[in-house]
Design a protein around this motif. Structure first.
Motif, short mmCIF file in Angstrom:
data_model
loop_
_atom_site.label_atom_id
_atom_site.label_comp_id
_atom_site.label_asym_id
_atom_site.label_seq_id
_atom_site.Cartn_x
_atom_site.Cartn_y
_atom_site.Cartn_z
N MET A 12 0.85 -1.19 0.00
CA MET A 12 0.00 0.00 0.00
C MET A 12 0.89 1.25 0.00
SD MET A 12 -3.06 1.03 2.68
CE MET A 12 -3.90 -0.53 2.44
N PRO A 13 1.48 1.60 -1.13
CA PRO A 13 2.40 2.75 -1.17
C PRO A 13 1.66 4.07 -1.03
CG PRO A 13 2.01 1.93 -3.39
CD PRO A 13 1.32 0.97 -2.45
N ALA A 14 2.26 4.98 -0.28
CA ALA A 14 1.70 6.32 -0.16
C ALA A 14 2.02 7.12 -1.41
CB ALA A 14 2.25 7.01 1.08
N ALA A 15 1.30 8.20 -1.59
CA ALA A 15 1.53 9.07 -2.74
C ALA A 15 2.89 9.75 -2.59
CB ALA A 15 0.44 10.12 -2.81
N PRO A 16 3.56 10.05 -3.70
CA PRO A 16 4.85 10.75 -3.62
C PRO A 16 4.69 12.12 -2.99
CG PRO A 16 4.05 10.69 -5.88
CD PRO A 16 3.16 9.79 -5.08
N ARG A 17 5.73 12.58 -2.30
CA ARG A 17 5.68 13.83 -1.55
C ARG A 17 6.76 14.80 -2.02
NH1 ARG A 17 1.37 12.80 -0.40
NH2 ARG A 17 0.47 11.98 1.50
N ALA A 18 6.48 16.08 -1.87
CA ALA A 18 7.48 17.14 -2.07
C ALA A 18 7.81 17.73 -0.71
CB ALA A 18 6.93 18.22 -3.00
N ARG A 19 9.05 18.11 -0.51
CA ARG A 19 9.48 18.73 0.74
C ARG A 19 9.61 20.24 0.56
NH1 ARG A 19 14.87 16.10 2.61
NH2 ARG A 19 15.42 16.87 0.51
N PRO A 20 9.15 21.03 1.52
CA PRO A 20 9.25 22.49 1.39
C PRO A 20 10.67 22.97 1.11
CG PRO A 20 7.83 21.94 3.23
CD PRO A 20 8.43 20.65 2.75
N LEU A 21 11.65 22.35 1.76
CA LEU A 21 13.03 22.81 1.61
C LEU A 21 13.65 22.41 0.27
CD1 LEU A 21 14.44 22.34 5.22
CD2 LEU A 21 13.41 24.36 4.14
N ASP A 22 12.92 21.62 -0.52
CA ASP A 22 13.35 21.37 -1.89
C ASP A 22 13.09 22.58 -2.78
OD1 ASP A 22 14.16 18.82 -1.24
OD2 ASP A 22 12.30 17.87 -1.90
N LEU A 23 12.20 23.47 -2.32
CA LEU A 23 11.84 24.64 -3.12
C LEU A 23 12.22 25.95 -2.46
CD1 LEU A 23 9.56 22.33 -3.80
CD2 LEU A 23 8.43 24.22 -4.95
N PHE A 24 12.20 25.99 -1.12
CA PHE A 24 12.36 27.25 -0.41
C PHE A 24 13.48 27.16 0.63
CE2 PHE A 24 7.77 26.64 -1.31
CZ PHE A 24 7.59 27.66 -2.22
N THR A 25 14.04 28.32 0.94
CA THR A 25 14.93 28.41 2.09
C THR A 25 14.07 28.43 3.35
OG1 THR A 25 14.91 30.82 2.19
CG2 THR A 25 16.53 29.79 0.71
N PRO A 26 14.65 28.15 4.52
CA PRO A 26 13.85 28.22 5.75
C PRO A 26 13.18 29.57 5.95
CG PRO A 26 15.90 27.07 6.18
CD PRO A 26 16.00 27.60 4.77
N ASP A 27 13.86 30.67 5.63
CA ASP A 27 13.26 31.99 5.78
C ASP A 27 12.11 32.20 4.82
OD1 ASP A 27 14.96 32.65 7.82
OD2 ASP A 27 16.38 33.77 6.56
N GLU A 28 12.22 31.67 3.60
CA GLU A 28 11.14 31.80 2.62
C GLU A 28 9.92 30.97 3.02
OE1 GLU A 28 13.63 32.51 -1.54
OE2 GLU A 28 13.30 30.47 -0.78
N TRP A 29 10.17 29.85 3.70
CA TRP A 29 9.08 28.94 4.03
C TRP A 29 8.35 29.35 5.31
CZ3 TRP A 29 5.72 26.05 2.02
CH2 TRP A 29 5.04 25.08 2.73
N THR A 30 9.02 30.03 6.20
CA THR A 30 8.42 30.37 7.50
C THR A 30 7.08 31.08 7.41
OG1 THR A 30 10.57 30.44 8.60
CG2 THR A 30 8.79 31.66 9.65
N PRO A 31 6.89 32.08 6.53
CA PRO A 31 5.58 32.75 6.47
C PRO A 31 4.43 31.82 6.13
CG PRO A 31 7.24 34.05 5.33
CD PRO A 31 7.87 32.73 5.63
N PHE A 32 4.70 30.76 5.39
CA PHE A 32 3.63 29.84 5.01
C PHE A 32 3.25 28.89 6.15
CE2 PHE A 32 5.64 30.79 0.84
CZ PHE A 32 4.54 31.40 0.24
N GLN A 33 4.09 28.82 7.17
CA GLN A 33 3.81 27.92 8.29
C GLN A 33 2.99 28.58 9.40
OE1 GLN A 33 8.07 26.75 8.96
NE2 GLN A 33 7.23 24.69 8.95
N THR A 34 3.03 29.90 9.47
CA THR A 34 2.35 30.58 10.56
C THR A 34 0.85 30.58 10.36
OG1 THR A 34 2.64 32.70 9.42
CG2 THR A 34 4.33 32.07 11.02
N ARG A 35 0.13 30.46 11.47
CA ARG A 35 -1.34 30.43 11.42
C ARG A 35 -1.91 31.55 12.27
NH1 ARG A 35 -3.41 24.20 10.94
NH2 ARG A 35 -2.05 23.64 9.20
#
Length: 311
Positions: free
Chosen positions: A1-24
């Protein structure tokens, strides 16, 4: 039962670029719920005051009933509030229950869809697998929605156990959340009817709440399901093509796709990004080379044309 393939945020963004998308935000989610109910109330009031507007109001209310389902979906990902109890309270009682759903039933079902997106184990695969269909077949589906047949199957026959299986395109998502919330659905709708009776407009519940739920709501739900996953080549193997994003004009956002639901490719890439940040995420992902692989449709009419291209 394989899971769907995944993308990692850090494959596209730096930690600083990704941080705004994590805040709620603690307040945007509740305001969206308030906005949805305010639009419903205003549309119902307009229909009461100016009956000539009732057909338009039916479409507006039906779309915002889908909006409630979308905000329930946001709550399933914990996106309505950082406070889990408030998130679930809003998502269940103010979003799910009024349209016959259950957050508790929907969450594990929907997370399984994310885990196995477009794989054989995906519980939503039945929604996209039949496409493309013929134009006649799509027309029959739309007719079933607009004449209340889909509503009757989901809200009446399934609720009373007339269907033993969910492997039906009209039942797939609606049934799994409806069958376990009949009592609360009836209780909340009885309360809404009582309010309208006391206001002297009892008929508005039937014409401006139940009628949209029985007609326009199933139609736009179907359009949403088709647009999200149907006819996307490579969706089972490429995380950037697991779903489709559809560019939506203002009228499509008003009558088909509220609350950024059209940004579905981005949602499948990073499902914990709040819905109101999806437009910015779309621009950020599309600016990367990987983002060019995403399926982006110019509008819902283009999606329907592709989904009904079978001869």
């Amino acid at each position: 039962m394989p899971a769907a393939p995944r993308a990692r945020p850090l494959d596209l963004f730096t930690p600083d670029e990704w941080t705004p998308f994590q805040t709620r935000s603690p307040w945007i989610g509740p305001l969206l719920v308030l906005h949805c109910w305010a639009i419903i109330a205003l549309a119902m009031a307009a229909g009461v005051l100016w009956p000539i507007l009732i057909p338009l109001c039916v479409a507006v209310v039906g779309t915002r009933q889908l909006g409630l389902a979308i905000l329930m979906h946001e709550a399933a990902h914990g996106g309505l509030s950082p406070d889990r109890r408030l998130n679930d309270l809003l998502g269940h009682w103010l979003c799910a229950v009024p349209v016959g759903a259950s957050l508790a039933a929907y969450r594990p079902y929907h997370l399984a869809h994310h885990k196995y997106a477009q794989q054989a184990e995906d519980p939503d695969l039945v929604l996209s697998a039949p496409f493309p269909v013929t134009r006649a077949s799509l027309g029959r589906k739309i007719l079933r929605d607009l004449t209340g047949q889909t509503f009757f199957k989901q809200r009446v026959l399934f609720a009373f156990g007339s269907f033993a299986s969910r492997r039906d395109e009209d039942l797939a998502e609606g049934a799994v959340v409806t069958g376990r919330s009949v009592a609360s659905f009836l209780l909340v709708n009885l309360a809404l009817l009582l309010v309208l009776v006391l206001a002297g407009v009892w008929w508005a519940w039937f014409v401006l709440w139940l009628l949209p739920m029985a007609t326009w709501f199933p139609l736009v739900t179907r359009l949403r399901n088709i647009a999200e996953h149907a006819c996307v080549e490579g969706s089972a193997t490429d995380p950037f093509r697991a779903a489709r994003t559809t560019r939506a004009a203002w009228w499509e956002r008003a009558f088909i796709a509220p609350y950024w639901v059209n940004f579905h490719a981005e949602h499948h890439l990073f499902m914990h990004v709040p819905c109101w940040k999806l437009p910015a995420l779309h621009r950020a992902v599309r600016a990367r080379p990987q983002g060019r692989r995403m399926e982006v449709a110019p509008g819902y009419l283009a999606v329907l044309a592709k989904a009904s291209a079978r001869s």
